[in-house]
Scaffold this motif. Structure first.
Motif, PDB file in Angstrom:
ATOM      1  N   TYR A  34       0.673  -1.651   0.244  1.00  0.00           N
ATOM      2  CA  TYR A  34      -0.040   0.576  -0.309  1.00  0.00           C
ATOM      3  C   TYR A  34       0.916   1.179  -0.144  1.00  0.00           C
ATOM      4  N   VAL A  35       1.560   1.352   0.897  1.00  0.00           N
ATOM      5  CA  VAL A  35       2.802   2.613   0.717  1.00  0.00           C
ATOM      6  C   VAL A  35       2.765   2.529  -0.289  1.00  0.00           C
ATOM      7  N   THR A  36       4.106   1.580  -0.603  1.00  0.00           N
ATOM      8  CA  THR A  36       5.011   1.208  -2.595  1.00  0.00           C
ATOM      9  C   THR A  36       3.776   2.388  -3.638  1.00  0.00           C
ATOM     10  N   LYS A  37       3.037   1.797  -3.277  1.00  0.00           N
ATOM     11  CA  LYS A  37       1.805   2.591  -4.575  1.00  0.00           C
ATOM     12  C   LYS A  37       1.367   3.885  -3.667  1.00  0.00           C
ATOM     13  N   LEU A  38       1.275   4.276  -2.754  1.00  0.00           N
ATOM     14  CA  LEU A  38       0.853   5.463  -2.538  1.00  0.00           C
ATOM     15  C   LEU A  38       2.293   6.625  -2.732  1.00  0.00           C
ATOM     16  N   MET A  39       3.165   5.852  -2.289  1.00  0.00           N
ATOM     17  CA  MET A  39       4.584   6.884  -3.059  1.00  0.00           C
ATOM     18  C   MET A  39       4.715   6.982  -4.061  1.00  0.00           C
ATOM     19  N   GLN A  40       4.198   6.223  -5.811  1.00  0.00           N
ATOM     20  CA  GLN A  40       4.456   6.304  -6.271  1.00  0.00           C
ATOM     21  C   GLN A  40       3.902   7.425  -6.525  1.00  0.00           C
ATOM     22  N   ALA A  41       2.578   7.270  -6.211  1.00  0.00           N
ATOM     23  CA  ALA A  41       1.545   8.597  -6.851  1.00  0.00           C
ATOM     24  C   ALA A  41       2.336   9.276  -6.652  1.00  0.00           C
ATOM     25  N   GLU A  42       2.697   9.688  -5.095  1.00  0.00           N
ATOM     26  CA  GLU A  42       3.409  11.311  -4.918  1.00  0.00           C
ATOM     27  C   GLU A  42       4.265  11.533  -5.138  1.00  0.00           C
ATOM     28  N   SER A  43       5.451  10.676  -5.628  1.00  0.00           N
ATOM     29  CA  SER A  43       6.879  11.264  -6.348  1.00  0.00           C
ATOM     30  C   SER A  43       6.372  11.679  -7.630  1.00  0.00           C
ATOM     31  N   ARG A  44       5.394  11.202  -8.419  1.00  0.00           N
ATOM     32  CA  ARG A  44       4.699  11.430  -9.869  1.00  0.00           C
ATOM     33  C   ARG A  44       5.961  13.228 -10.093  1.00  0.00           C
ATOM     34  N   PRO A  45       4.965  14.452  -8.945  1.00  0.00           N
ATOM     35  CA  PRO A  45       6.027  15.754  -9.503  1.00  0.00           C
ATOM     36  C   PRO A  45       8.155  15.435 -10.192  1.00  0.00           C
ATOM     37  N   LEU A  46       8.587  14.206  -8.845  1.00  0.00           N
ATOM     38  CA  LEU A  46       9.597  14.562  -8.971  1.00  0.00           C
ATOM     39  C   LEU A  46      10.029  14.274 -10.445  1.00  0.00           C
ATOM     40  N   ASP A  47       9.289  13.786 -11.878  1.00  0.00           N
ATOM     41  CA  ASP A  47       9.944  13.736 -12.760  1.00  0.00           C
ATOM     42  C   ASP A  47      10.104  14.830 -13.899  1.00  0.00           C
ATOM     43  N   ASN A  48       8.461  15.945 -13.237  1.00  0.00           N
ATOM     44  CA  ASN A  48       8.819  16.947 -13.999  1.00  0.00           C
ATOM     45  C   ASN A  48       9.909  17.677 -13.416  1.00  0.00           C
ATOM     46  N   TYR A  49      10.372  17.736 -12.478  1.00  0.00           N
ATOM     47  CA  TYR A  49      11.510  18.557 -11.904  1.00  0.00           C
ATOM     48  C   TYR A  49      13.459  17.605 -12.149  1.00  0.00           C
ATOM     49  N   ALA A  50      13.421  16.466 -12.901  1.00  0.00           N
ATOM     50  CA  ALA A  50      14.249  16.030 -13.704  1.00  0.00           C
ATOM     51  C   ALA A  50      13.875  16.773 -15.178  1.00  0.00           C
ATOM     52  N   LYS A  51      12.708  16.376 -15.422  1.00  0.00           N
ATOM     53  CA  LYS A  51      13.298  16.827 -17.457  1.00  0.00           C
ATOM     54  C   LYS A  51      13.415  17.814 -16.899  1.00  0.00           C
ATOM     55  N   LYS A  52      12.895  19.701 -16.525  1.00  0.00           N
ATOM     56  CA  LYS A  52      13.243  20.035 -16.075  1.00  0.00           C
ATOM     57  C   LYS A  52      14.992  20.574 -16.278  1.00  0.00           C
ATOM     58  N   THR A  53      15.198  19.668 -14.766  1.00  0.00           N
ATOM     59  CA  THR A  53      16.681  19.842 -14.894  1.00  0.00           C
ATOM     60  C   THR A  53      17.707  19.738 -16.083  1.00  0.00           C
ATOM     61  N   ALA A  54      16.943  18.422 -16.863  1.00  0.00           N
ATOM     62  CA  ALA A  54      17.234  17.568 -17.934  1.00  0.00           C
ATOM     63  C   ALA A  54      17.678  18.478 -18.995  1.00  0.00           C
ATOM     64  N   ALA A  55      16.589  19.142 -19.185  1.00  0.00           N
ATOM     65  CA  ALA A  55      16.421  20.696 -20.782  1.00  0.00           C
ATOM     66  C   ALA A  55      17.552  21.077 -20.179  1.00  0.00           C
ATOM     67  N   LEU A  56      17.374  21.694 -18.543  1.00  0.00           N
ATOM     68  CA  LEU A  56      18.665  23.542 -19.098  1.00  0.00           C
ATOM     69  C   LEU A  56      19.676  22.602 -18.939  1.00  0.00           C
ATOM     70  N   GLN A  57      20.154  21.427 -18.638  1.00  0.00           N
ATOM     71  CA  GLN A  57      21.349  20.863 -18.077  1.00  0.00           C
ATOM     72  C   GLN A  57      22.207  20.719 -19.558  1.00  0.00           C
ATOM     73  N   GLN A  58      20.641  20.034 -20.823  1.00  0.00           N
ATOM     74  CA  GLN A  58      21.114  20.243 -22.031  1.00  0.00           C
ATOM     75  C   GLN A  58      21.611  21.322 -23.254  1.00  0.00           C
ATOM     76  N   LYS A  59      21.019  22.736 -22.266  1.00  0.00           N
ATOM     77  CA  LYS A  59      20.962  23.400 -22.346  1.00  0.00           C
ATOM     78  C   LYS A  59      21.980  24.478 -22.631  1.00  0.00           C
ATOM     79  N   ASN A  60      22.628  24.320 -21.157  1.00  0.00           N
ATOM     80  CA  ASN A  60      23.860  24.943 -20.544  1.00  0.00           C
ATOM     81  C   ASN A  60      25.369  23.773 -21.036  1.00  0.00           C
ATOM     82  N   SER A  61      24.901  23.065 -21.699  1.00  0.00           N
ATOM     83  CA  SER A  61      25.469  21.697 -22.259  1.00  0.00           C
ATOM     84  C   SER A  61      26.343  22.697 -23.490  1.00  0.00           C
TER      85      SER A  61
END
Length: 874
Positions: free
Chosen positions: A9-36
């Motif tokens: 139950y906890v794992t499934k709930l945390m998977q749902a709660e942590s989905r916003p982290l993917d957006n942070y990673a995508k934003k970071t990757a985009a910025l790093q790509q531009k920086n590179s």
């Protein structure tokens, strides 16, 4: 047992709660790509700047090469100022350093002399006049009569061809000189003179009936008596010698006459070294003549006068004398060579130094180590020749050139006499006593260029041909061809185009839209990259004003833009531009400065300097701090033992302790020029002064005054002397007081400039800001102009720096991206912290729920059991 699947139950709930982290990673990757991507642009701009380096240097455009026809003789390189042409060069001598050796010692560790402290002073200068070599004895009678047998003499391993006709010093010298090219030795025949008393007591010559007497000198008959001839007196002989016929005959035999027979001083001289035979030929009974009284019977005889030869070493090296009978030529087998009749003048440009041999230093090893530690400008080594006294101290000057010969003075402390043993071992004066033996002489490189004799202190010869440096490799002749060399310009321009296109490809690839993939580049629409592209293209397309030549645009040399924004180089057009306008390329690309006055030198500019032509006007020239003697020096000046002066040189405010040093002057008697050289070398030999770049100059003026001056110019230039011991300052300079230097004063572009020594820097805020010129002499008033141009490479380099340097466009952009990446990372970290708390809360809630359900399950089980029991008991 757990009722609930808490982990699931906890794992499934945390998977749902942590989905916003993917957006942070995508934003970071985009910025790093531009920086590179921006870093790629920055690197490409840096590479482009690297390609501009050679184009931004004036020596790239000298356009000249120096090519020798024979590299075994020399190689060459051309610099600014060289003039195309062909030059015939004949090298006749290579520069070398002087080397001295002591006599042999049985031990390297035994004390030499008494062990008392001893001062060694090294001075350097030029040996002039006289000869370095050896003078042989006059030839013996056997050699004069029968010649010198072949094989008797060899020099430096080369046999000298002699024989029955080698009967005189002249003939021997000719035989030696025939081999000079192999031996490096030149011989000079000495002057042959008959004995000064040969005709002392010359008796009146008389002949008996049927007898005869003849007197001849060098085959020239001076008298001939027969029966009935009048007696021959000394006066009569003088009369015969005075006759034109006799004089002419003697002159033809290269014989001169001095003195007279009448008073017994008659002498005959052969300056060319020919042997002189004085022969009395007698038949019958003759009385009187040479060494005979009037009535003493003379049977006739021949008196032979000979001379020896002097050997001169061409390179100052020892001459090895050998052969099966060198004594027949007047020499003893072995190495010979010393300065004879020479003068020595000090070289003020080389520092004189004194070291003290303390107790324990007075061995060959101790002396060697003391000299090497003392930084005397000399390297000391010990060599062994394998004899019973094998050890020699060898001193070699660290510099080459004829003005680097050594003079080594030995003295006790405080003016005391030198220890005799050390003085005999180490004392060396080319113009006096030579305790050491010169094994190699100091000499300069000698060459003839197009009929002009040239001398250089080293094997590197600069500006014998203006703007050309020769590296001398050997003796011989070669032709130096100085011609246009356009390869450097062509290469630099090609590299410029290549680097720009690489930069353009990088920027285009990162900003373009791919129609096939329907994706844009990482930096598509990026304003900073668009700005770089636009500014670069605008700068390259400009017409450059003030280049100082016919070339004002890159299109004139074949560089043009293509449709894709890259550059294309027309090699044919570039080659033609170089051929016709090679001298203009410097102004087209580099930041160049030039002056119209030869004594006004352009030094530098800054990024703030504006292109243009600016007038230079000088109100006052820079001067040096000086001290001049109040009266002309005498022919010679004596420096007393233990003379120490305190010298203050270029003192600052507040005072700097190291600017005042005590300097010891070597004792001795010096002529005017040597005294000036002595002061210069002694002061400049101070290690503290030398380390700080503080040096002096000295000269004797046409008025005989001695002037000592700081080598620096300007307000910081000053000199002062104070006597400590020995000879006083006043004994040389009189009552004179020193004068301080002054900075140059003038204007650049009509605006007062800042003077610092001989340097004049344009005023800040003026168009000429940053221009610095050196005024090295000339007149006051208008001194022409200084012109400064900013070529394409210079301006493009400055532009590129604004893109990638500190506070630049790309730096600002990447700093912003890095800040954003850090902000997102901080946000993600905070969110992850919240997730950790949330997971703990969920886990706690499910654990509590599980416990409740477990309790309820236990109650249910109990009730079920109880109900079942009741049912069974009914």
């Amino acid at each position: 047992m757990a009722v609930l699947d808490i982990e699931g139950y906890v794992t499934k709930l945390m998977q749902a709660e942590s989905r916003p982290l993917d957006n942070y990673a995508k934003k970071t990757a985009a910025l790093q790509q531009k920086n590179s991507a921006l870093n790629q642009v920055s690197a490409a701009v840096g590479a482009f700047q690297g390609a501009l380096t050679s184009l931004n240097q004036s020596n790239t455009f000298q356009g000249l090469s120096a090519t020798p026809s024979n590299k075994d003789v020399f190689s060459g390189s051309a610099t600014t100022g060289a003039v195309p042409g062909k030059y015939k060069v004949n090298v006749t001598q290579l520069a070398q350093s002087q080397s001295l050796k002591t006599s042999g010692m049985a031990s390297t560790t035994s004390t030499i002399g008494s062990g008392a402290p001893t001062n060694l002073t090294f001075q350097f200068g030029t040996v002039s006049g006289g000869t370095f070599g050896a003078t042989g004895n006059a030839l013996g009678l056997a050699s004069a009569a029968g010649g010198i047998a072949n094989g008797s003499l060899s020099l430096n391993g080369v046999a000298i061809s002699t024989g029955p006709t080698t009967r005189s010093a002249r003939a021997l010298a000719e035989a030696i000189n025939a081999q000079s090219g192999k031996t490096g030795v030149v011989a000079t025949a000495g002057s042959t003179e008959t004995a000064a008393d040969l005709f002392a007591g010359f008796g009146q010559v008389s002949v008996d009936t049927g007898s005869s007497y003849a007197l001849s000198v060098g085959g020239v008959q001076l008298a001939n008596l027969n029966t009935g001839s009048a007696p021959l007196t000394g006066a009569a002989l003088d009369t015969s010698l005075a006759s034109a016929g006799t004089r002419n005959a003697l002159a033809a035999a290269n014989i001169t006459v001095s003195g007279s027979a009448a008073d017994g001083t008659l002498q005959f001289t052969a300056a060319d070294g020919n042997t002189i035979d004085v022969t009395e030929t007698v038949t019958g009974t003759v009385r009187g003549g040479i060494k005979h009284a009037d009535n003493a019977v003379n049977a006739g005889a021949t008196t032979t006068a000979t001379a020896g030869v002097t050997l001169r070493s061409n390179d100052g090296n020892q001459i090895l004398v050998a052969g099966n009978n060198p004594a027949a030529a007047g020499f003893t087998a072995g190495s010979v060579g010393a300065h004879m009749g020479s003068d020595f003048s000090l070289n003020g440009a080389l520092n004189s130094k004194t070291i003290t041999l303390a107790a324990g230093d007075q061995t060959l090893q101790g002396i060697r180590d003391a000299i090497n530690k003392g930084d005397m400008g000399v390297t000391a080594t010990i060599v062994s020749d394998g004899s019973n006294k094998p050890y020699h101290l060898v001193l070699t000057s660290n510099k080459t050139g004829e003005a680097t010969s050594m003079k080594v003075s030995v003295a006790g402390e405080d003016g005391a006499a030198a220890d005799p043993a050390l003085a005999a071992l180490l004392g060396y004066d080319p113009a006096g006593t030579q305790g050491m033996t010169q094994t190699a002489g100091a000499q300069s490189t000698l060459l003839n260029m197009n009929g002009i004799e040239i001398k250089s202190d080293s094997t590197t010869v600069k500006d014998a041909i203006q703007g050309v440096t020769l590296e001398i490799n050997g003796l011989g002749s070669s032709t130096m061809t100085v011609s246009k060399d356009t390869a450097a310009i062509s290469t630099a321009v090609n590299e410029f185009v290549k680097a720009y296109n690489a930069l353009n490809t990088t920027m285009s690839g990162l900003t373009k839209y791919n129609a096939e993939t329907k994706k844009g580049g990482v930096l598509q629409g990026d304003a900073s990259v668009r700005s770089i592209q636009t500014q670069m293209r605008r700068q390259i397309s400009e017409v450059m004003e003030g280049t100082g030549g016919k070339l004002t645009s890159l299109s004139q040399i074949g560089i043009a833009f293509q449709q894709d924004g890259s550059l294309k180089l027309d090699s044919t057009k570039l080659s033609k531009a170089i051929t016709e306008n090679a001298a203009d390329f410097g102004g087209l690309f580099a930041a160049m400065g030039s002056t119209t006055d030869g004594l006004v030198k352009f030094d530098k500019s800054t990024a703030a300097t504006k292109a243009g032509t600016y007038g230079v006007n000088i109100t006052s020239l820079a001067t040096q701090g000086t001290l001049a003697s109040s009266a002309a020096l005498g022919a010679s000046t004596t420096i007393a033992p233990n003379t120490v002066w305190r010298v203050t040189l270029n003192q600052t405010e507040p005072a700097t302790e190291s600017k005042t040093q005590e300097v010891k002057l070597p004792a001795g008697t010096y002529n005017k020029d040597d005294l000036a050289a002595l002061l210069r070398s002694a002061i400049n030999g101070n290690a503290t002064f030398a380390g700080a770049g503080d040096t002096v100059e000295s000269k004797i003026g046409d008025d005989g005054l001695l002037t000592l001056s700081s080598s620096k110019y300007g307000a910081a230039s000053n000199i002062a002397l104070t006597s400590m011991s020995g000879s006083s300052i006043d004994s040389i300079f009189g009552s004179s007081t020193p004068s301080k230097g002054a900075d140059v004063v003038g204007t650049i572009g009509g605006v007062a400039a800042t003077g610092n020594g001989q340097s004049l820097t344009a005023a800040a805020g003026s168009n000429a800001t940053g221009i610095q010129v050196s005024i090295t002499g000339g007149v006051l008033g208008d001194r022409g102009t200084v012109t400064f141009s900013q070529g394409f490479a210079f301006q493009l380099n400055n532009l590129a720096t604004s893109f990638v340097g500190k506070d630049s466009l790309i730096k600002s952009k990447t700093d912003g991206l890095n800040t954003s990446i850090k902000t997102i990372a901080d946000q993600a970290a905070r969110f992850e912290t919240r997730l950790d708390s949330m997971e703990k809360r969920y886990r706690a809630q499910f654990v509590a729920l599980d416990a409740t359900l477990s309790s309820m399950q236990s109650t249910s089980d109990y009730l079920t059991q109880q109900l079942a029991s009741l049912a069974a008991n009914r």
